[in-house]
Design a protein around this motif. Structure first.
Motif, PDB file in Angstrom:
ATOM      1  N   GLN A   1      46.295 -64.860 -72.716  1.00  0.00           N
ATOM      2  CA  GLN A   1      44.928 -65.362 -72.805  1.00  0.00           C
ATOM      3  C   GLN A   1      44.208 -65.207 -71.479  1.00  0.00           C
ATOM      4  N   VAL A   2      42.905 -64.972 -71.561  1.00  0.00           N
ATOM      5  CA  VAL A   2      42.068 -64.880 -70.372  1.00  0.00           C
ATOM      6  C   VAL A   2      41.099 -66.055 -70.358  1.00  0.00           C
ATOM      7  N   ALA A   3      40.590 -66.370 -69.189  1.00  0.00           N
ATOM      8  CA  ALA A   3      39.627 -67.456 -69.054  1.00  0.00           C
ATOM      9  C   ALA A   3      38.255 -66.986 -69.514  1.00  0.00           C
ATOM     10  N   ALA A   4      37.545 -67.831 -70.232  1.00  0.00           N
ATOM     11  CA  ALA A   4      36.189 -67.490 -70.674  1.00  0.00           C
ATOM     12  C   ALA A   4      35.298 -67.211 -69.473  1.00  0.00           C
ATOM     13  N   LYS A   5      35.556 -67.868 -68.360  1.00  0.00           N
ATOM     14  CA  LYS A   5      34.757 -67.696 -67.144  1.00  0.00           C
ATOM     15  C   LYS A   5      35.317 -66.598 -66.249  1.00  0.00           C
ATOM     16  N   GLY A   6      36.351 -65.886 -66.739  1.00  0.00           N
ATOM     17  CA  GLY A   6      36.968 -64.819 -65.962  1.00  0.00           C
ATOM     18  C   GLY A   6      36.219 -63.506 -66.079  1.00  0.00           C
ATOM     19  N   TRP A   7      36.772 -62.461 -65.449  1.00  0.00           N
ATOM     20  CA  TRP A   7      36.171 -61.127 -65.497  1.00  0.00           C
ATOM     21  C   TRP A   7      37.228 -60.094 -65.142  1.00  0.00           C
ATOM     22  N   CYS A   8      37.111 -58.907 -65.728  1.00  0.00           N
ATOM     23  CA  CYS A   8      37.918 -57.760 -65.298  1.00  0.00           C
ATOM     24  C   CYS A   8      37.089 -56.494 -65.447  1.00  0.00           C
ATOM     25  N   SER A   9      37.569 -55.402 -64.889  1.00  0.00           N
ATOM     26  CA  SER A   9      36.798 -54.160 -64.889  1.00  0.00           C
ATOM     27  C   SER A   9      36.662 -53.527 -66.272  1.00  0.00           C
TER      28      SER A   9
END
Length: 105
Positions: free
Chosen positions: A91-99
């Motif tokens: 799972q990733v954070a809703a407030k996260g980011w990736c390229s």
């Protein structure tokens, strides 16, 4: 001559399929969260907090972009964490980011 499936067979099969989907969704909800130290996360420049993205290294990043409004985010708008196909089974954070960010349509 083969007969067509009965309604009973259809219902039993449908209930089994729906149950399997519900269980798999529940399993995804309990999936581990992606750590920034994860090799895939490092390769994609993943940050738990999009405001911490190195803008010099990731010039594509723009303010307001985060996992929660990415087309790959598989959660609801209210979910703090949700699955992302870029990080198989995590799972990733809703407030996260990736390229791999791709704005939701």
């Amino acid at each position: 001559m083969k007969s067509s499936p009965s309604r009973r067979t259809f219902l039993i099969t449908s209930i089994g399929a729906v149950s399997a989907l519900a269980l798999s969704r529940e399993a995804l909800a309990d999936a581990p969260k992606v750590a920034e130290s994860d090799p895939t996360a490092q390769a994609l420049g993943y940050k738990l907090d999009a405001t911490q993205v190195d803008k010099a290294k990731f010039a594509r990043y723009a303010a307001g972009q985060d996992c929660g409004n990415c087309s790959f985010y598989q959660g609801k708008a209210t979910d703090a964490f949700a699955p992302c196909p870029m990080f198989a089974g995590k799972q990733v954070a809703a407030k996260g980011w990736c390229s791999a960010y791709n704005k939701k349509a």
